[in-house]
Design a protein around this motif. Structure first.
Motif, PDB file in Angstrom:
ATOM      1  N   GLY A 154       0.779  -1.208  -0.037  1.00 17.24           N
ATOM      2  CA  GLY A 154      -0.170   0.128   0.105  1.00 17.24           C
ATOM      3  C   GLY A 154       0.901   1.450  -0.251  1.00 17.24           C
ATOM      4  N   ASN A 155       2.174   1.246   0.097  1.00 20.26           N
ATOM      5  CA  ASN A 155       2.804   2.280   0.330  1.00 20.26           C
ATOM      6  C   ASN A 155       4.010   2.497  -0.715  1.00 20.26           C
ATOM      7  OD1 ASN A 155       1.737   3.707   2.880  1.00 20.26           O
ATOM      8  ND2 ASN A 155       2.878   2.181   3.868  1.00 20.26           N
ATOM      9  N   ILE A 156       4.212   1.318  -1.308  1.00 17.84           N
ATOM     10  CA  ILE A 156       5.080   1.313  -2.582  1.00 17.84           C
ATOM     11  C   ILE A 156       4.317   1.526  -3.700  1.00 17.84           C
ATOM     12  CG2 ILE A 156       7.012   0.067  -3.827  1.00 17.84           C
ATOM     13  CD1 ILE A 156       7.796  -1.385  -1.548  1.00 17.84           C
ATOM     14  N   ILE A 157       4.614   2.680  -4.567  1.00 19.87           N
ATOM     15  CA  ILE A 157       3.725   3.013  -5.827  1.00 19.87           C
ATOM     16  C   ILE A 157       4.410   2.023  -6.749  1.00 19.87           C
ATOM     17  CG2 ILE A 157       3.232   4.634  -7.646  1.00 19.87           C
ATOM     18  CD1 ILE A 157       3.875   6.823  -5.437  1.00 19.87           C
ATOM     19  N   GLY A 158       5.544   1.915  -6.804  1.00 21.30           N
ATOM     20  CA  GLY A 158       6.118   1.164  -7.922  1.00 21.30           C
ATOM     21  C   GLY A 158       7.757   1.144  -7.964  1.00 21.30           C
ATOM     22  N   VAL A 159       8.177   0.189  -8.757  1.00 22.74           N
ATOM     23  CA  VAL A 159       9.834   0.137  -8.785  1.00 22.74           C
ATOM     24  C   VAL A 159      10.045   0.156 -10.246  1.00 22.74           C
ATOM     25  CG1 VAL A 159      11.674  -1.460  -8.135  1.00 22.74           C
ATOM     26  CG2 VAL A 159       9.746  -1.508  -6.554  1.00 22.74           C
ATOM     27  N   VAL A 160      11.309   0.863 -10.568  1.00 24.30           N
ATOM     28  CA  VAL A 160      11.866   0.823 -11.722  1.00 24.30           C
ATOM     29  C   VAL A 160      13.201   0.015 -11.612  1.00 24.30           C
ATOM     30  CG1 VAL A 160      12.762   2.304 -13.645  1.00 24.30           C
ATOM     31  CG2 VAL A 160      10.717   3.099 -12.500  1.00 24.30           C
ATOM     32  N   ALA A 161      13.605  -1.000 -12.516  1.00 29.13           N
ATOM     33  CA  ALA A 161      14.886  -1.689 -12.519  1.00 29.13           C
ATOM     34  C   ALA A 161      15.474  -1.251 -13.804  1.00 29.13           C
ATOM     35  CB  ALA A 161      14.786  -2.905 -12.239  1.00 29.13           C
ATOM     36  N   GLN A 162      16.669  -0.842 -13.652  1.00 29.74           N
ATOM     37  CA  GLN A 162      17.406  -0.475 -15.209  1.00 29.74           C
ATOM     38  C   GLN A 162      18.771  -0.934 -15.351  1.00 29.74           C
ATOM     39  OE1 GLN A 162      16.542   3.982 -14.778  1.00 29.74           O
ATOM     40  NE2 GLN A 162      18.679   4.042 -15.455  1.00 29.74           N
ATOM     41  N   ARG A 163      19.400  -0.870 -16.588  1.00 30.46           N
ATOM     42  CA  ARG A 163      20.712  -1.003 -17.098  1.00 30.46           C
ATOM     43  C   ARG A 163      20.962  -0.253 -18.089  1.00 30.46           C
ATOM     44  NH1 ARG A 163      19.580  -3.990 -13.225  1.00 30.46           N
ATOM     45  NH2 ARG A 163      20.510  -6.017 -12.585  1.00 30.46           N
ATOM     46  N   LEU A 164      22.324   0.121 -18.354  1.00 29.80           N
ATOM     47  CA  LEU A 164      22.758   0.902 -19.629  1.00 29.80           C
ATOM     48  C   LEU A 164      23.520  -0.129 -20.324  1.00 29.80           C
ATOM     49  CD1 LEU A 164      23.662   4.325 -17.855  1.00 29.80           C
ATOM     50  CD2 LEU A 164      21.773   3.784 -19.240  1.00 29.80           C
ATOM     51  N   VAL A 165      23.164  -0.111 -21.783  1.00 32.31           N
ATOM     52  CA  VAL A 165      23.804  -0.678 -22.666  1.00 32.31           C
ATOM     53  C   VAL A 165      24.123  -0.022 -23.864  1.00 32.31           C
ATOM     54  CG1 VAL A 165      22.775  -3.099 -22.052  1.00 32.31           C
ATOM     55  CG2 VAL A 165      21.657  -1.609 -23.786  1.00 32.31           C
ATOM     56  N   ARG A 166      25.564  -0.029 -24.439  1.00 26.88           N
ATOM     57  CA  ARG A 166      25.857   0.657 -25.778  1.00 26.88           C
ATOM     58  C   ARG A 166      25.044   0.341 -26.738  1.00 26.88           C
ATOM     59  NH1 ARG A 166      31.942  -1.486 -25.785  1.00 26.88           N
ATOM     60  NH2 ARG A 166      30.976  -3.216 -25.245  1.00 26.88           N
ATOM     61  N   LYS A 167      24.756   1.490 -27.426  1.00 27.06           N
ATOM     62  CA  LYS A 167      24.050   1.451 -28.916  1.00 27.06           C
ATOM     63  C   LYS A 167      25.033   1.034 -30.012  1.00 27.06           C
ATOM     64  CE  LYS A 167      20.695   5.249 -28.178  1.00 27.06           C
ATOM     65  NZ  LYS A 167      20.703   6.750 -28.764  1.00 27.06           N
ATOM     66  N   LEU A 168      24.427   0.457 -30.836  1.00 31.20           N
ATOM     67  CA  LEU A 168      25.477  -0.189 -31.923  1.00 31.20           C
ATOM     68  C   LEU A 168      25.530   1.269 -32.802  1.00 31.20           C
ATOM     69  CD1 LEU A 168      23.692  -3.673 -32.992  1.00 31.20           C
ATOM     70  CD2 LEU A 168      26.118  -3.143 -32.501  1.00 31.20           C
ATOM     71  N   CYS A 169      26.660   1.323 -33.231  1.00 33.09           N
ATOM     72  CA  CYS A 169      26.834   2.403 -34.012  1.00 33.09           C
ATOM     73  C   CYS A 169      26.209   2.213 -35.496  1.00 33.09           C
ATOM     74  CB  CYS A 169      28.502   2.372 -34.638  1.00 33.09           C
ATOM     75  SG  CYS A 169      28.894   3.553 -35.980  1.00 33.09           S
ATOM     76  N   SER A 170      25.046   3.469 -35.646  1.00 33.65           N
ATOM     77  CA  SER A 170      24.412   3.133 -36.851  1.00 33.65           C
ATOM     78  C   SER A 170      24.953   3.122 -38.379  1.00 33.65           C
ATOM     79  CB  SER A 170      23.444   4.121 -36.874  1.00 33.65           C
ATOM     80  OG  SER A 170      24.234   5.725 -37.045  1.00 33.65           O
ATOM     81  N   ASP A 171      26.390   3.578 -38.272  1.00 31.17           N
ATOM     82  CA  ASP A 171      27.106   3.772 -39.566  1.00 31.17           C
ATOM     83  C   ASP A 171      27.963   2.370 -39.822  1.00 31.17           C
ATOM     84  OD1 ASP A 171      26.972   6.556 -40.553  1.00 31.17           O
ATOM     85  OD2 ASP A 171      27.547   6.874 -38.249  1.00 31.17           O
ATOM     86  N   CYS A 172      28.046   1.584 -39.117  1.00 32.86           N
ATOM     87  CA  CYS A 172      28.729   0.177 -39.242  1.00 32.86           C
ATOM     88  C   CYS A 172      28.267  -0.982 -39.019  1.00 32.86           C
ATOM     89  CB  CYS A 172      30.157   0.490 -38.979  1.00 32.86           C
ATOM     90  SG  CYS A 172      30.502   0.442 -37.022  1.00 32.86           S
ATOM     91  N   LYS A 173      27.174  -0.899 -38.111  1.00 30.05           N
ATOM     92  CA  LYS A 173      26.573  -2.271 -37.375  1.00 30.05           C
ATOM     93  C   LYS A 173      26.184  -3.148 -38.784  1.00 30.05           C
ATOM     94  CE  LYS A 173      21.893  -0.648 -37.292  1.00 30.05           C
ATOM     95  NZ  LYS A 173      20.671  -0.266 -36.281  1.00 30.05           N
ATOM     96  N   GLU A 174      26.368  -4.382 -38.498  1.00 31.27           N
ATOM     97  CA  GLU A 174      26.293  -5.495 -39.572  1.00 31.27           C
ATOM     98  C   GLU A 174      25.101  -6.402 -39.154  1.00 31.27           C
ATOM     99  OE1 GLU A 174      29.853  -7.107 -40.840  1.00 31.27           O
ATOM    100  OE2 GLU A 174      30.142  -8.212 -38.968  1.00 31.27           O
ATOM    101  N   ALA A 175      24.366  -6.913 -40.104  1.00 31.99           N
ATOM    102  CA  ALA A 175      23.035  -7.888 -39.881  1.00 31.99           C
ATOM    103  C   ALA A 175      23.761  -9.123 -39.968  1.00 31.99           C
ATOM    104  CB  ALA A 175      21.980  -7.649 -40.981  1.00 31.99           C
ATOM    105  N   TYR A 176      23.306 -10.048 -39.246  1.00 25.97           N
ATOM    106  CA  TYR A 176      23.515 -11.531 -39.553  1.00 25.97           C
ATOM    107  C   TYR A 176      22.464 -12.541 -38.827  1.00 25.97           C
ATOM    108  CZ  TYR A 176      24.795 -11.990 -34.501  1.00 25.97           C
ATOM    109  OH  TYR A 176      24.725 -11.867 -33.203  1.00 25.97           O
ATOM    110  N   GLU A 177      22.608 -13.734 -39.257  1.00 28.05           N
ATOM    111  CA  GLU A 177      21.443 -14.612 -38.855  1.00 28.05           C
ATOM    112  C   GLU A 177      21.836 -15.270 -37.448  1.00 28.05           C
ATOM    113  OE1 GLU A 177      19.381 -18.704 -40.406  1.00 28.05           O
ATOM    114  OE2 GLU A 177      19.726 -17.165 -41.751  1.00 28.05           O
TER     115      GLU A 177
END
Length: 569
Positions: free
Chosen positions: A441-464
C-alpha cells in the motif's frame, strides 16, 4: 524627427513577459549592489529564470550572448582553424570544433559583426557553421595571448615536455600559468575526455608509467600511457585546480573542478586515493547539459513510459529506482524531478553528494561532520513542508523507516536501492527491517534499469543468429527462416569500437492490489513475479530482446549486463 526609442531594461522585459515578479527584481537589484554582477546573471543564479531564457531575451534586446572565458579550456583543433592575426583583428577566440556537426564555437566581443563572421567563415571554409558566444573584449585579448603560440594538443605538449626544461615549482605558485606545459597537458586531457563523451577519467600510476583511462559508454578504455616522471607535476596541478592540499599525499581527498568546455560549464568531482605507486586520481565528469534529460527523451518503451507517468500521478507513496552503480539511476531520478518541478510543489532532496544543481529544488548533501545522515535529513526535511522528497539511497533500517513514514504521511518519496531486479526490492526491504504490512500500500512502484551501448548506426552489420543465440532470443527451434539481428563492427565514426552512445533497458513494476496482497501474505518471489507477468509486467530480459530485434544494440552487449539464460528451458 522623433527621438530614438530608449532600449528596455532586462528586468522590465522579463516583467512584461510574466517571467518574474517585482519582488524578484528588488531581490536581484539588492544582490547587484552587494556583488556588482550583471542583472541577467543574478536572475539565473537566484533561480528566478533559466539561463536559456536570459540568453534568448538578451539576444533580442541587446545581443549579449555571454560566456565567461576565465576558466575556458580551448580545443587544439579549433585554434588551428583561425590564425592569431585574424583572432586579434576581429576580437574572436575559437573555443571548440565539433567534427560531427561541422560547427565551431567562437567567443566574440561583438557577435553581430557580420563582416567579422563572414571573414572567419571564409577563412575556415568547408561550410563550417559558426556558433558565436559573447565575451568581454579585454578577456578575449588576454585569452588570445594565453592560448596562441602554445602547443595545445596532447601529443604536441608531450613532445614539448620531452625536449624542454620544465619548472615544476611554478605549479604550486600560480594555477593560471598557461605557459607551463603540464597545465596545458592536464587541460587538454580533460577537454579530450569531455569531447569523447567520457563519464570518468582515471589517472592510475604504476611502477614506471602512468596509465590514463576513460570510461566511455560504461566501459573503461585505455587512452594513454605516460612516463611516471610526469605524474607528480600532473597530480599537483589537479590538486591545485580542485583546491586540495598539495602537501598531503598519504590520505584520501575529495574536491571539485569547474571549467568551461565547448561553451558549457562542466564540473568534475575529484577523488584522490593513495596507492603503493603514488596517488590514484579519478575524475567523475558532471555535465549537467547531458545528464538532465526530459522524461520523454529517455527513449523508454511506450508502455513503460505510460506506466511510469501513471505512477507519478499518484500523490503519495514511494517510487524506487534500482540497479547497479553506473546504471543511470541518477539520470532517471533527475528526469522525473524535472518533469514534476513546478512552482506549485516543494521538492526537497537529500543526496550523497548533490551532483547537479536544479532550480526551484531544495538540495542538501549528507554530511558526517554536520551529523546529517539520511535518516536525520529526512526527519529535518519533514518539517520543511515538502510535497516531494528524494532520498539518495535507502541503506539501513533508520533510513527506510523515515522514508516510509514520509510516504505514509502524504508525501511522494523517491529513492534508490541496490538490487538486481524490480521484484528483488521486496526481499531487500525485508532484509533491512521493513515489515510486509508497511510495504503493501505504500510502494507505488519500482523501476529497475541497466545501461547498454548502442550499436553504431554507420557500421553495424546484420547476421542470422546461431543455435545458442536462437535459444537466448526464444526463437522456435522449428523455425526455418529467422530475421537477422545486428552486431558491432567498428568504423572511424565510433572510434572503431562498434558502439556509439548508450540506452536504458528498463522494467517498470507498478504495485497494484494483487501485488500488495501477495506481499502482505508473505508470498514467494516466484508467486509475485507470476502474478505481475499475468498483469502485463515486462522484465529487463523482455525489454532487452526488443532492443536487439530493433537493431539498437547487440546480443553480446546485452549479455554483458543481463542474464538471458533464464529464457532457456
Amino acid at each position: 524627427m522623433s527621438a530614438q526609442a530608449k532600449p528596455k531594461r532586462l528586468g522590465d522585459v522579463l516583467l512584461e513577459q510574466g517571467l518574474i515578479s517585482q519582488d524578484q527584481i528588488r531581490i536581484a537589484l539588492t544582490e547587484q549592489k552587494r556583488t556588482n554582477e550583471p542583472l541577467g546573471k543574478l536572475f539565473v543564479s537566484l533561480g528566478f529564470v533559466t539561463e536559456s531564457v536570459i540568453r534568448d531575451i538578451l539576444g533580442e534586446a541587446s545581443g549579449q550572448h555571454s560566456i565567461d572565458i576565465k576558466n575556458v579550456v580551448v580545443d587544439s583543433e579549433a585554434i588551428k582553424l583561425i590564425s592569431k592575426n585574424t583572432a586579434q583583428r576581429f576580437k574572436a577566440l575559437p573555443l571548440t570544433y565539433d567534427k560531427d556537426k561541422n560547427e565551431i564555437t567562437i567567443a566574440m566581443a561583438d557577435i553581430f559583426d557580420v563582416v567579422a563572421l563572414d571573414h572567419i567563415a571564409n577563412v575556415i571554409g568547408n561550410d563550417t557553421k559558426l556558433n558565436p558566444k559573447h565575451a568581454g573584449e579585454n578577456e578575449i585579448a588576454d585569452a588570445i595571448d594565453r592560448f596562441y603560440g602554445y602547443e595545445l594538443s596532447v601529443d604536441g605538449i608531450l613532445h614539448e615536455l620531452d625536449t624542454g626544461k620544465v619548472d615544476y615549482a611554478k605549479l604550486d605558485a600560480n594555477s593560471q600559468e598557461h605557459d607551463h606545459p603540464l597545465v596545458r597537458l592536464v587541460n587538454a586531457i580533460l577537454a579530450d575526455a569531455v569531447k569523447r563523451g567520457a563519464s570518468d577519467v582515471h589517472f592510475e600510476p604504476e611502477r614506471r608509467f602512468l596509465r590514463i583511462r576513460y570510461r566511455i559508454d560504461g566501459v573503461l578504455r585505455q587512452i594513454r600511457i605516460l612516463h611516471i616522471n610526469y605524474w607528480s607535476g600532473m597530480a599537483v596541478r589537479l590538486k591545485v585546480m580542485s583546491s586540495l592540499n598539495i602537501a598531503e599525499t598519504r590520505a584520501p581527498q575529495d574536491g571539485r573542478i569547474s571549467l568551461t568546455l565547448s561553451g558549457n560549464a562542466v564540473d568534475f568531482r575529484v577523488s584522490v586515493h593513495p596507492t603503493v605507486y603514488g596517488e590514484n586520481v579519478v575524475l567523475r565528469i558532471l555535465d549537467r547539459k547531458s545528464s538532465i534529460v526530459e522524461l520523454d527523451n529517455l527513449e523508454l518503451q511506450e508502455d513503460n513510459l505510460r506506466l511510469l507517468k501513471l505512477m507519478l500521478a499518484r500523490p503519495e507513496g514511494i517510487i524506487l529506482v534500482t540497479g547497479p552503480t553506473g546504471s543511470g539511476k541518477t539520470t532517471t531520478l533527475y528526469s522525473v524531478l524535472s518533469h514534476l518541478n513546478t512552482e506549485q510543489v516543494n521538492i526537497m532532496t537529500l543526496e550523497d553528494p548533490v551532483e547537479y544543481p536544479m532550480q526551484l529544488i531544495r538540495q542538501t548533501s549528507v554530511s558526517e561532520a554536520a551529523k546529517m545522515d539520511f535518516a536525520n535529513g529526512i526527519r529535518s526535511m519533514m518539517r520543511q513542508d515538502p510535497d516531494i522528497i528524494l532520498v539518495g539511497e535507502i541503506r539501513d533500517e533508520d533510513t527506510s523507516e523515515m522514508a516510509f513514514r514520509a510516504a505514509m504521511t502524504g508525501h511522494q518519496v523517491f529513492s534508490t536501492l541496490h538490487t538486481n531486479s524490480a521484484i528483488g526490492v521486496i526481499p531487500r526491504l525485508l532484509d533491512i527491517g521493513v515489515k510486509p504490512a508497511i510495504m503493501a500500500g505504500n510502494i507505488i512502484g519500482v523501476v529497475a534499469q541497466r545501461l547498454v551501448r548502442k550499436l553504431c548506426s554507420d557500421c553495424k552489420e546484420a547476421y542470422e543468429p546461431g543455435e545458442i543465440e536462437r535459444l537466448l532470443l526464444g526463437i522456435d527451434e522449428t523455425a526455418e527462416t529467422v530475421r537477422p539481428i545486428y552486431r558491432s563492427k567498428g568504423c572511424a565514426k565510433c572510434d572503431h569500437s562498434g558502439y556509439k552512445g548508450r540506452l536504458a533497458l528498463m522494467e517498470v513494476l507498478k504495485f497494484d492490489t494483487d501485488i500488495d496482497e501477495l506481499i502482505s501474505n508473505r508470498a514467494t518471489l516466484q508467486e509475485i513475479k507470476k502474478k505481475a507477468i499475468e498483469n502485463g509486467f515486462k522484465t529487463l530480459a523482455d525489454d532487452s530482446i526488443r532492443r536487439i530485434w530493433e537493431g539498437s544494440t547487440s546480443l553480446d552487449e546485452v549479455s554483458r549486463v543481463i542474464d538471458l539464460t533464464d529464457r532457456i528451458g
